[in-house]
Design a protein around this motif. Structure first.
Motif, PDB file in Angstrom:
ATOM      1  N   ALA A 116      38.730  37.005  41.683  1.00 32.92           N
ATOM      2  CA  ALA A 116      39.669  35.707  42.189  1.00 32.92           C
ATOM      3  C   ALA A 116      38.375  34.584  41.462  1.00 32.92           C
ATOM      4  O   ALA A 116      38.611  33.981  40.447  1.00 32.92           O
ATOM      5  CB  ALA A 116      40.061  35.408  43.104  1.00 32.92           C
ATOM      6  N   GLN A 134      38.020  38.856  46.055  1.00 31.63           N
ATOM      7  CA  GLN A 134      37.474  37.355  46.874  1.00 31.63           C
ATOM      8  C   GLN A 134      37.067  37.360  45.050  1.00 31.63           C
ATOM      9  O   GLN A 134      36.940  36.699  44.341  1.00 31.63           O
ATOM     10  CB  GLN A 134      36.806  37.598  47.455  1.00 31.63           C
ATOM     11  CG  GLN A 134      36.230  35.715  48.234  1.00 31.63           C
ATOM     12  CD  GLN A 134      37.677  35.053  48.534  1.00 31.63           C
ATOM     13  OE1 GLN A 134      38.894  35.495  48.836  1.00 31.63           O
ATOM     14  NE2 GLN A 134      37.935  34.108  47.815  1.00 31.63           N
ATOM     15  N   ALA A 152      48.902  31.910  44.196  1.00 33.79           N
ATOM     16  CA  ALA A 152      47.731  31.177  45.404  1.00 33.79           C
ATOM     17  C   ALA A 152      47.922  29.620  46.628  1.00 33.79           C
ATOM     18  O   ALA A 152      47.032  30.306  46.809  1.00 33.79           O
ATOM     19  CB  ALA A 152      46.538  30.331  44.103  1.00 33.79           C
ATOM     20  N   LEU A 160      40.975  27.809  43.904  1.00 41.21           N
ATOM     21  CA  LEU A 160      41.824  28.687  43.799  1.00 41.21           C
ATOM     22  C   LEU A 160      42.811  28.140  42.765  1.00 41.21           C
ATOM     23  O   LEU A 160      43.026  28.033  41.485  1.00 41.21           O
ATOM     24  CB  LEU A 160      41.396  30.043  43.599  1.00 41.21           C
ATOM     25  CG  LEU A 160      40.616  30.798  44.045  1.00 41.21           C
ATOM     26  CD1 LEU A 160      41.044  32.013  44.309  1.00 41.21           C
ATOM     27  CD2 LEU A 160      39.423  31.001  42.845  1.00 41.21           C
ATOM     28  N   ASN A 186      49.265  32.131  48.729  1.00 36.91           N
ATOM     29  CA  ASN A 186      48.093  32.726  50.154  1.00 36.91           C
ATOM     30  C   ASN A 186      46.521  31.819  50.371  1.00 36.91           C
ATOM     31  O   ASN A 186      45.540  32.578  50.775  1.00 36.91           O
ATOM     32  CB  ASN A 186      47.519  34.028  48.475  1.00 36.91           C
ATOM     33  CG  ASN A 186      48.753  35.069  48.956  1.00 36.91           C
ATOM     34  OD1 ASN A 186      49.924  34.961  49.445  1.00 36.91           O
ATOM     35  ND2 ASN A 186      48.231  36.313  48.044  1.00 36.91           N
ATOM     36  N   VAL A 218      43.799  37.019  43.718  1.00 35.63           N
ATOM     37  CA  VAL A 218      44.975  35.939  45.265  1.00 35.63           C
ATOM     38  C   VAL A 218      45.299  36.694  45.493  1.00 35.63           C
ATOM     39  O   VAL A 218      46.013  36.629  46.562  1.00 35.63           O
ATOM     40  CB  VAL A 218      45.185  34.602  44.591  1.00 35.63           C
ATOM     41  CG1 VAL A 218      43.774  33.654  44.290  1.00 35.63           C
ATOM     42  CG2 VAL A 218      46.141  34.924  43.931  1.00 35.63           C
ATOM     43  N   HIS A 226      44.659  29.102  49.369  1.00 35.39           N
ATOM     44  CA  HIS A 226      43.541  29.197  48.067  1.00 35.39           C
ATOM     45  C   HIS A 226      43.827  28.120  47.280  1.00 35.39           C
ATOM     46  O   HIS A 226      43.682  28.357  46.295  1.00 35.39           O
ATOM     47  CB  HIS A 226      43.259  30.613  47.173  1.00 35.39           C
ATOM     48  CG  HIS A 226      43.450  31.966  47.916  1.00 35.39           C
ATOM     49  ND1 HIS A 226      42.156  32.817  47.889  1.00 35.39           N
ATOM     50  CD2 HIS A 226      44.186  32.900  47.832  1.00 35.39           C
ATOM     51  CE1 HIS A 226      41.793  33.720  48.965  1.00 35.39           C
ATOM     52  NE2 HIS A 226      43.121  33.744  48.407  1.00 35.39           N
TER      53      HIS A 226
END
Lengths: 596, 162, 102
Positions: A275, A272, A395, A403, A398, A316, A400
């Protein structure tokens, strides 16, 4: 046949030859470096071929044994290493060729090629090292070369200061890196990358180790908050900026995270962090790049931004996405820097506000510059599109969303500032008296070759991923969004800088504009919070040293001098005085010995 | 009679030697030294070392004293009797020398000489010659080298510089 | 027969006189004179012991010869040095030679 470890030796040999015989070799020193680089490239290809036939990592012997655990001079050969080997040697070759033209009248011509060769040797060693300690040695090696080459024109105070800044800033990261390595060893007793998949140890300790290792990557890859050195590093020769500060060395941080990916992926918090830092760097640098007027600094901020994007991709969970972007970025960013170098070479200034309309005067440079821009902006089917899309996709898949938006925003800004750059440099009309001319062939050939790769390198990764893309329904949607965003950025820049349509008057956003021009005042904050107190501490220490430590030493000396001054009186220089003392001593000795 | 001769020679030696180091005029010193050396050769004769006595007179009185006199005459104006000839430390030197003499005498007095078995067979010139050519041949040769070196050195140092 | 120790006393006296001379003479030639006395004191010892201890090969006398030879060599070199110094500095007094101090 294990030949991978010979690869770094060729450039090292070239370094030795150039550093000792450079004065006599003169221009030939460039050919020595290029020959070494070509040999390294051929060997890399052989390793690539051998790997397909099932070659792997191997060890050259034991280095140390610590608590019964041996540390080897190991060589790691896997797709990541091979990719890096090929990038470094291939791009390195063309940058060396380019440098012949770019550096042709420099008084330290051979010295330049010696440093570049040393850099390549260290970089190749870095990607081949199979444990942290060996990697750290080469890591410092590339740091050293970076310093030497940034400060290559050390007569200029700015270059010397930039070299120092780069060295110290990366050193802060390296310290964290070293501590991280040691914590890792403390927690699970290994330095070897191959053991990372199966490390067991206290969760918090391993997370800490991973984050500290990432600090090293932050320093090397110029990630927020250690990004400040990279824009200043543009004081070095442009070919160096292309090789070290765009294509290879700054990617070492990304490489490190990719190399330790098993460690990071096992600890979500570390991942994390990677990222988030990547995202911050990507967005921050991209925004700064939109207002900067120095052609090289725009590219430098772009590099920070793209490296941030790679970190984001890794963070990510997209190992292949991050490294794929690393590869494509190496091609088009090296290309862009070489183009910038060619432009600077031609017009003698780095201020894009003074350029303009150069496309008609420098056709090859202009065309390749455009290809590089399109690749970086992520316009299909150029290389950048595929790799950037990969990151966005990862991104999204997964989960996020923030992000994802950051990455999207970054690609929008990237397209915008790159378009602004080429519109100001290549199109429109000249804004000052410039006698531009096309660069020599040694400089344009590398541009053409690299532009081919910048255009088509994306297809290397694309077909493989296509299988994966079919599985995810949203991939085409994301491709479309990414394309639209890029084109919007390009279009906005077109409106602003070709059509000169004022959408928002600058005065209404002058606060924001100032913030960006001053790079978020990060340098000033560092100066105020860190450098000034540090200097004050140094001054205090200096006074302490000069007055108290030196004072003590001087006092000792004065006391000795005083007593020796007294003793000196006994040295009359008269031989008979000495003889008298001798006889007297003899008499006294006799009396004492014989007890008379 | 024999004892008296020894006492006489010893007395001469002592008196002459004291005069040799205390005289103001350095030329007189050299002459007193010559007399001292002759007295010492008398001691040698008394000790049945006739060869050594002859050598003493030949080498010392005939050679070295001559050299001294040459040196004194070459540095003539250093020898003015109006110039102070003793250094400032002479009083304390007298004291220390006497102390040394006292210490030596006490040491001799403490030594038990009676334990030494005296033999009084004298050494002939013949024996000295044999010793020099056989047992002491190497020191003898070294001596000649040293003398040669001294001669060469004296010539080199004494040469007028241009 | 004179006891051996008398010769030793004589030699010690000569030695001390030589020492005194070496300590007090300002003239360098005077110091050389004193050194000759010291060497002769040693010689007397050697010859006396040779006589009284009856060394068969005449060791004492042979050594005396060596001492005389050395004394001759020393005098030659010493005197020539004195002359060289005199030529250079027009002085022969020991308290004038303090070059080593600086």
């Amino acid at each position: 046949m294990n030949i991978a470890h010979y690869i770094p030796l060729f450039p090292f040999l070239a370094f030795v030859i150039n550093i000792f015989m450079g004065r006599r070799l003169k221009v030939a020193s460039a050919y020595v470096s290029i020959a070494a680089c070509v040999l390294a490239f051929i060997f890399s290809l052989l390793v690539f071929q051998g790997f397909s036939a099932g070659q792997g990592s191997y060890s050259l012997g034991t280095w140390l044994v610590i608590n019964g655990k041996s540390l080897n001079f190991g060589v790691i050969v896997d797709p990541l290493t091979i990719m890096m080997l090929l990038i470094v040697t291939f791009i390195g070759c063309f940058i060396l060729i380019y440098s012949i033209g770019y550096m042709h009248d420099d008084p330290r011509f051979s010295r330049y090629f010696a440093y570049i060769s040393l850099f390549m040797s260290s970089m190749l060693g870095l990607v081949l090292a199979d444990n942290f300690i060996l990697l750290l040695i080469f890591w410092e090696g590339v740091g050293l070369c970076s310093y030497l080459l940034i400060a290559f024109w050390y007569e200029r105070p700015a270059a010397a200061a930039a070299g120092l800044k780069a060295f110290i800033t990366t050193r802060i990261g390296d310290t964290g890196f070293l501590v991280g390595i040691l914590i890792l060893f403390f927690a699970c007793g290994t330095f070897h990358f191959t053991d990372l998949k199966s490390v067991t140890g206290p969760e918090s300790l391993l997370t800490l180790a991973a984050i500290l290792i990432f600090t090293g990557a932050m320093g090397k890859s110029a990630q927020f908050p250690l990004h400040v050195w990279l824009p200043d590093a543009m004081e070095g020769p442009t070919a160096v900026s292309a090789l070290i500060h765009a294509a290879t060395m700054v990617a070492a941080g990304v490489y490190l995270v990719a190399r330790c990916f098993p460690l990071f992926s096992a600890h979500p918090m570390a991942l994390q962090t990677v990222a988030v830092i990547g995202g911050i760097s990507a967005l921050m640098a991209a925004t700064i790049a939109t207002v900067n007027n120095d052609i090289k600094r725009v590219l430098a901020y772009s590099t920070i931004s793209q490296l941030g994007l790679m970190m984001l991709g890794l963070g990510v969970g997209g190992l292949s996405a991050g490294t794929f972007h690393l590869m494509t970025h190496a091609f088009f960013k090296a290309l862009l820097f070489l183009c910038a170098g060619s432009v600077i070479h031609a017009v003698g200034t780095q201020d894009i506000q003074k350029m303009g309309g150069l496309l008609s005067k420098m056709k090859i440079t202009g065309a390749t510059f455009c290809i590089g821009t399109l690749a970086l902006a992520g316009v299909p089917p150029f290389a950048g599109f595929w790799s950037k899309d990969e990151i966005l996709l990862t991104a999204w898949n997964n989960h996020h969303p923030i992000l994802f938006v950051v990455a999207l925003l970054t690609s929008f800004l990237t397209a915008f500032y790159m378009a602004r750059l080429i519109f100001l440099v290549l199109f429109g009309s000249a804004r000052s008296q410039l006698h531009a001319h096309e660069s020599p062939l040694t400089m344009t050939i590398p541009l053409m070759v690299l532009s081919v790769f910048a255009a088509f390198a994306g297809f290397i990764g694309a077909p493989i991923k296509e299988v994966g893309m079919e599985a995810h329904g949203g991939s085409f949607l994301i491709m479309a969004i990414s394309t639209v965003v890029s084109l919007t950025g390009l279009g906005l820049a077109y409106l602003l800088y070709i059509r000169r349509i004022v959408l928002i008057p600058v005065s209404s956003v002058s606060g924001l504009h100032n913030l960006l021009v001053n790079k978020y005042y990060i340098d000033e904050i560092y100066d105020y919070v860190l450098i000034k107190p540090c200097l004050r501490l140094c001054q205090g220490s200096f006074v302490f040293d000069a007055k108290i430590v030196d004072g003590l030493v001087n006092a000792m000396a004065s006391i000795t001098q005083f007593f020796s001054g007294l003793l000196r009186k006994t040295q009359t220089g008269l031989i008979q005085n000495y003889l008298f003392v001798q006889i007297l001593s003899l008499v006294l000795l006799l009396i004492w010995l014989l007890k008379i | 009679m024999g004892d008296f001769v020894f006492y006489f020679i010893a007395l001469c030696t002592c008196v002459f030697s004291v005069l040799a180091v205390t005289q103001r005029d350095i030329f007189h010193c050299a002459l007193w030294l010559a007399l001292t050396l002759m007295s010492i050769s008398g001691v040698y004769f008394y000790l049945d070392a006739a060869f050594l006595g002859v050598v003493q007179i030949l080498v010392y009185v005939g050679g070295i004293i001559t050299l001294f006199i040459f040196a004194i005459k070459l540095t003539a104006h250093m020898n003015d009797t109006s110039i102070r000839q003793t250094s400032k430390q002479w009083v304390i030197s007298v004291f220390v020398t006497l102390l040394l003499l006292l210490v030596l005498f006490k040491v001799f007095a403490r030594t038990s000489w009676a334990e030494i078995i005296l033999k009084t067979d004298s050494t002939s010139i013949n024996q000295i010659g044999l010793s020099l050519m056989t047992h002491y041949a190497l020191p003898f040769e070294f001596m000649s080298v040293i003398l040669l070196a001294a001669m060469v050195g004296a010539i080199v140092i004494g040469k007028e510089k241009k | 027969m004179i006891p051996l120790v008398y010769f030793i006393f004589l030699s010690a006296f000569l030695f001390c006189v030589g020492i005194y001379g070496a300590l007090t003479r300002r003239n360098v030639i005077g110091i050389l004179v004193s050194i000759e006395l010291i060497l002769n004191a040693a010689n007397i010892n050697l010859v006396a012991f040779n006589k009284y201890l009856g060394t068969p090969d005449g060791m004492g006398q042979v050594f005396s010869l060596f001492v005389i030879a050395i004394a001759a060599a020393a005098s030659v070199v010493g005197l020539i040095l004195i002359i060289a110094i005199y030529r250079d500095r027009k002085a022969l007094f020991t308290d004038g030679f303090t070059l080593m101090k600086e």
